[in-house]
Every structure is written in structure tokens, then in C-alpha cells.
Write an enzyme that holds these catalytic residues in place. Structure first.
Site, PDB file in Angstrom:
ATOM      1  N   ASN A   1       0.832  -1.216   0.000  1.00 15.34           N
ATOM      2  CA  ASN A   1       0.000   0.000   0.000  1.00 15.34           C
ATOM      3  C   ASN A   1       0.867   1.268   0.000  1.00 15.34           C
ATOM      4  OD1 ASN A   1       1.035   0.045   2.549  1.00 15.34           O
ATOM      5  ND2 ASN A   1      -0.919   0.142   3.634  1.00 15.34           N
TER       6      ASN A   1
ATOM      7  N   ASP B   1      -3.955  -2.683  -0.060  1.00 15.57           N
ATOM      8  CA  ASP B   1      -3.772  -2.520   1.378  1.00 15.57           C
ATOM      9  C   ASP B   1      -4.337  -3.776   2.063  1.00 15.57           C
ATOM     10  OD1 ASP B   1      -3.967  -1.819   4.091  1.00 15.57           O
ATOM     11  OD2 ASP B   1      -4.101   0.308   3.571  1.00 15.57           O
TER      12      ASP B   1
ATOM     13  N   THR C   1      10.097 -11.027  14.779  1.00 23.60           N
ATOM     14  CA  THR C   1      11.210 -10.288  15.383  1.00 23.60           C
ATOM     15  C   THR C   1      11.785 -11.018  16.596  1.00 23.60           C
ATOM     16  OG1 THR C   1      11.793  -8.234  16.521  1.00 23.60           O
ATOM     17  CG2 THR C   1       9.520  -8.934  16.735  1.00 23.60           C
TER      18      THR C   1
ATOM     19  N   SER D   1       7.740  -2.990  23.144  1.00 18.13           N
ATOM     20  CA  SER D   1       7.078  -1.810  22.555  1.00 18.13           C
ATOM     21  C   SER D   1       5.756  -2.281  21.957  1.00 18.13           C
ATOM     22  CB  SER D   1       7.934  -1.204  21.435  1.00 18.13           C
ATOM     23  OG  SER D   1       7.873  -2.025  20.272  1.00 18.13           O
TER      24      SER D   1
ATOM     25  N   TYR E   1       4.903  -1.978  18.918  1.00 11.90           N
ATOM     26  CA  TYR E   1       5.239  -2.699  17.681  1.00 11.90           C
ATOM     27  C   TYR E   1       5.598  -4.160  17.976  1.00 11.90           C
ATOM     28  CZ  TYR E   1       8.568  -4.937  14.661  1.00 11.90           C
ATOM     29  OH  TYR E   1       9.230  -5.897  13.959  1.00 11.90           O
ATOM     30  N   HIS E   2       6.514  -4.359  18.931  1.00 16.22           N
ATOM     31  CA  HIS E   2       6.917  -5.737  19.238  1.00 16.22           C
ATOM     32  C   HIS E   2       5.726  -6.549  19.759  1.00 16.22           C
ATOM     33  CE1 HIS E   2      10.977  -3.777  19.314  1.00 16.22           C
ATOM     34  NE2 HIS E   2      11.301  -4.899  18.702  1.00 16.22           N
TER      35      HIS E   2
ATOM     36  N   LYS F   1       3.781  -8.257  17.099  1.00 15.21           N
ATOM     37  CA  LYS F   1       4.412  -9.481  16.578  1.00 15.21           C
ATOM     38  C   LYS F   1       4.164 -10.666  17.528  1.00 15.21           C
ATOM     39  CE  LYS F   1       6.521  -7.638  12.915  1.00 15.21           C
ATOM     40  NZ  LYS F   1       6.866  -8.099  11.576  1.00 15.21           N
TER      41      LYS F   1
ATOM     42  N   LEU G   1      22.694   0.286  14.311  1.00 12.81           N
ATOM     43  CA  LEU G   1      24.017   0.294  13.690  1.00 12.81           C
ATOM     44  C   LEU G   1      24.031   1.190  12.446  1.00 12.81           C
ATOM     45  CD1 LEU G   1      26.910  -0.614  13.558  1.00 12.81           C
ATOM     46  CD2 LEU G   1      26.169  -2.765  12.544  1.00 12.81           C
ATOM     47  N   ASN G   2      22.985   1.130  11.638  1.00 10.30           N
ATOM     48  CA  ASN G   2      22.930   2.010  10.473  1.00 10.30           C
ATOM     49  C   ASN G   2      22.935   3.472  10.900  1.00 10.30           C
ATOM     50  OD1 ASN G   2      23.030  -0.109   8.742  1.00 10.30           O
ATOM     51  ND2 ASN G   2      21.004   0.185   7.831  1.00 10.30           N
TER      52      ASN G   2
ATOM     53  N   GLU H   1      13.613  -0.025  28.859  1.00  7.79           N
ATOM     54  CA  GLU H   1      14.257  -1.317  28.563  1.00  7.79           C
ATOM     55  C   GLU H   1      15.360  -1.529  29.591  1.00  7.79           C
ATOM     56  OE1 GLU H   1      15.905  -0.954  24.579  1.00  7.79           O
ATOM     57  OE2 GLU H   1      17.181   0.713  25.139  1.00  7.79           O
TER      58      GLU H   1
END
Ligand code: UPG
Length: 397
Positions: A32, A74, A145, A187, A189-190, A193, A247-248, A332
Site C-alpha cells: 500500500n 492494502d 522479530t 514496545s 510494535y513488538h 508481533k 548500527l545504520n 528497557e
């Protein structure tokens, strides 16, 4: 195989689509384009200049001779449209990335929490529901995750999805059982999952759906063999405080002379995987589906564990960057150890790319090359996990 890649325009979805197409599969991207809309909402853009999905697939055809079809659908909101697409195309496999994937974004406000829960849970449920309704025996591979486990290991390695337990009966006997590893999300988000895991468990048991759930670590790196073939096939690279992964972010911060943003003491240990290995793992998972009636197959899709401060020190040593020790906007554990079992993919032949071999080229080839596109004001992570933390982060000098 005919493969539907849900969320095939995203950070892992795009290189996966190219990788599978390159291997000769018939790939269809269903997306979407929400990730592009969220960039607009946040006022940020990928470090790397990204073309439209239609342009990307045109260049892929030109470079490889292979066709990837794009369908603007979507999955979370248009169940009937999605189901009609599945009924018409009847793919052999579905790779499901169509979820909002940033923890800080999911914690920004009540609206962002609602969006993340309804988008992610509905997307997953719609896929499962449609497979049953259409009697479609496609293998579903979901990008989950490592965050479903939480990061509080108790001195034992985290197994691949299931935990053997012994339960004492009233008669004093011990009954052995394997249960889903206890969910411990950090979180919203987590948490979505974790909810996905229960949906998978139910549909595998009740309807015999064939499902693989990949518990992936934090992805680093940008390009894969296929995205490197043409400048217009380049993958996205997020550096901002919501979507940039640790890391990014450190790599681009080093490239622009921004002190590396370590949260707290940096004692958080996390699991990592290079983007190239991530797409290889998805292909391996597709080749090795569970049988009908078998329980959900779980792989830990990670190759190394590192402490955040060790990563910052490594990048600082490599580039001369300074480190900023910042108050942590997240709730955390400040320090944790992490040991993870990842035999599943190693047994299937994965040869991991290590940080030691890939990091320098990532700094030079990507971060420095595109540093001119960075908006420094979007670097700080500003989403606080609780109202109390928001106050502390604001008042910290
Ligand atoms: N962190 C810092 N400084 C930063 C950014 C993050 O210290 O500038 C810390 C953060 O507090 C956390 C750790 O680094 O302890 C990891 O954060 P991040 O890289 O943002 O990873 P996650 O929030 O765990 O999420 C990423 C992906 C998600 C995926 C998960 C896999 O966004 O989609 O599920 O990694 O583990």
C-alpha cells in the site's frame, strides 16, 4: 514458485523480491506504499535516493530480463480486494512483511499505537483468514522479530520459538511439554508481533495452515547482490530517530560528524543480521516449508549478538567519531546478556556475513556517499516510551 511478497516495497521486502525474482520465481509485490507515506508524515526521506516502485521494477526488467509485478493493495484495510487477488493468482507461497515495523514510531502517540496495532494485527489476520476461505495451501513465511522474546535471558540460550517445560501434575508426576517461548514485548510494535504468533498458532492447529515465523534480529547494511546491480535498484536506508536502526544510525552519524547516539549506558545486547543474509534466509525458509498439520516452524533469523556500546566504540575507532551518552527514551533493561540459538539456518547452509567484514564498505560506499542528503534535525530519537520518561528526557541537560 509463484510468490506474493506483501510489503515488497520496504527495507527488507524490496531486496527479498529481487533476490527471489533472480532465483527464477514469479514474484508479485503487494504493497500500500505506507512506508513512503510515513516518510512524508515524518518529514524525512531515505538516505539513499529511491525511485517509485514502478520505476524500480522497470529497471529490474531492463537489468535482469525478469518481471516483478506490482499491485497497489492494502492488505490490512481491503480484505475483499486482497482475497480477490489471491483467488485469481493462487500463489504457492506468501512472504508477509506488510506491517509497521518501527518501535519508536509505534510509541509516538495514542494515534500511532492504534495505527500499529490495527494495521499489523489486521494484515496478519486477513492473510490467514483468506487462505482458509479460499482453500489455498500456500506456505506463509512471516517476518517476525527477536523482540518477541524480550532480552532478559536467564543464563540459557533462547531456543528457536519453543521452550521445553516440565509441569508437575497433582499426582506429583512431571509432564513434559513444548510451549511457545513466553512473549515479552518491549514496545507496541513488538507486541503486535507477539499477537501474530498466537494467530499463527491457532490457524496452524485449527486449519492446518503451513506457516514459518522468522524471528529476525536488527538488520544492518543496505545493499544485496541484486540491489547493487543498478543505481536505481538501491535499497532504502533509514537514519532518522524513528525508523533508523541502531548500527545504520551510528554509521551515518559517523559519516556526518554527529556524535553517536548511545541510549543510556549502551549495555543493551541485541541480535543482528546483514540484509544480504536476511534475504538468503527467507529463500531458505521458502525451500523448507512445514508439513500440513505441523506446528508453526520458527527460525531465529540472526547471526551475531553485540552490545550497543561495543558497536559505538567499534564505529568510533573506525571513523574517529565521538560518542554521546544520552538518556534512554525507551523503557528497557539498561544492561543484558543475550545468547540465541540459530542452528536452523546454519543447518540449511547459511554462511553469515560478519560485521567485521562488511562494516567498512558500508561506511564508505553508502554512508559517506549520500551524507549530503541527511537532515541533521531528524537524527535525534524523540519518541519516549512513557510520559515520565518524556519528562526526564526533556529536562536532562
Ligand atoms: N539504540 C541506541 N541508539 C540509537 C538507536 C537505538 O542506543 O540511536 C538502542 C535502543 O535503545 C535499543 C537498541 O539500540 O536498545 C536497538 O534499537 P533499534 O536498532 O531501533 O532496534 P529495535 O527497536 O529492536 O527494532 C529493529 C527493527 C524492528 C525489528 C527489530 C529486530 O526496527 O523492525 O523487529 O529491530 O530485533
Amino acid at each position: 514458485m509463484k510468490i506474493a511478497v506483501l510489503g515488497g516495497d520496504g527495507f527488507v521486502g524490496w531486496p527479498t523480491s529481487l533476490h527471489l525474482s533472480d532465483r527464477g520465481h514469479e514474484v508479485h509485490i503487494l504493497d500500500n506504499l505506507s512506508r513512503r507515506w510515513i516518510d512524508t508524515e515524518l518529514g524525512v526521506q531515505s538516505l539513499t535516493p529511491m525511485d517509485s516502485i514502478q520505476e524500480r521494477t522497470r529497471i529490474w526488467k531492463q537489468e535482469s530480463g525478469r518481471t516483478i509485478r506490482f499491485h497497489l493493495i492494502d492488505v490490512a484495510r481491503d480484505y475483499e480486494v486482497f482475497k480477490a487477488w489471491l483467488a485469481e493468482h493462487r500463489p504457492d507461497a506468501i512472504v508477509h512483511f506488510a506491517e509497521q515495523r518501527a518501535a519508536p514510531y509505534s510509541m509516538k502517540s495514542a494515534r500511532h499505537k492504534n495505527y500499529t496495532v490495527s494495521n499489523n494485527v489486521n494484515a496478519t489476520h486477513h492473510v490467514l483468514n483468506a487462505l482458509v476461505e479460499l482453500d489455498l495451501d500456500a506456505h506463509l513465511v512471516h517476518l517476525g522479530t527477536m523482540g518477541v522474546y524480550g532480552y532478559s535471558t536467564v543464563g540459557a540460550a533462547i531456543p528457536e520459538g519453543y521452550l521445553p517445560v516440565g509441569i508437575e501434575t497433582m499426582a506429583g508426576e512431571t509432564v513434559r511439554q513444548e510451549i511457545l517461548y513466553p512473549a515479552n514485548p518491549g514496545s507496541i510494535y513488538h507486541m503486535t508481533k507477539c499477537l501474530d504468533q498466537l494467530l499463527f498458532q491457532f490457524y496452524a492447529k485449527n486449519d492446518g495452515l503451513r506457516i514459518t515465523d522468522l524471528h529476525q534480529g536488527i538488520v544492518w547494511g543496505t545493499n544485496t547482490d541484486q540491489t547493487s546491480r543498478h543505481v536505481q535498484l538501491i535499497n532504502r536506508f533509514d537514519y532518522d530517530g524513528d525508523y533508523g536502526t541502531v548500527l545504520n544510525r551510528f554509521l551515518i552519524q559517523a559519516a556526518i560528524g554527529y556524535p553517536l547516539t548511545v541510549h543510556g549506558t549502551g549495555g543493551q545486547t541485541r541480535a543482528f543480521i546483514h540484509i544480504q543474509d536476511s534475504v538468503r534466509c527467507i529463500e531458505l525458509a521458502l525451500k523448507s516449508p512445514p508439513q500440513r498439520g505441523e506446528r508453526v516452524k520458527v527460525f531465529n533469523q540472526m547471526t551475531e549478538t553485540h552490545r550497543v556500546r561495543d558497536l559505538a566504540e567499534l564505529v568510533a575507532k573506525m571513523t574517529g567519531a565521538k560518542i554521546a551518552w544520552l538518556p534512554n527514551p525507551r523503557k528497557e533493561a539498561p544492561e543484558n546478556d543475550l545468547v540465541v540459538t540459530n542452528d536452523g539456518f546454519l543447518d540449511l547452509g547459511l554462511e553469515p556475513i560478519t560485521l567485521a567484514e562488511g562494516l567498512l564498505s558500508e561506511v564508505v560506499d553508502v554512508a559517506r556517499k549520500y551524507a549530503y542528503r541527511v537532515d541533521r534535525s531528524r537524527v535525534p530519537a524523540v519518541s519516549a516510551w512513557t510520559k515520565e520518561i518524556a519528562k526526564e528526557v526533556e529536562t536532562d541537560p
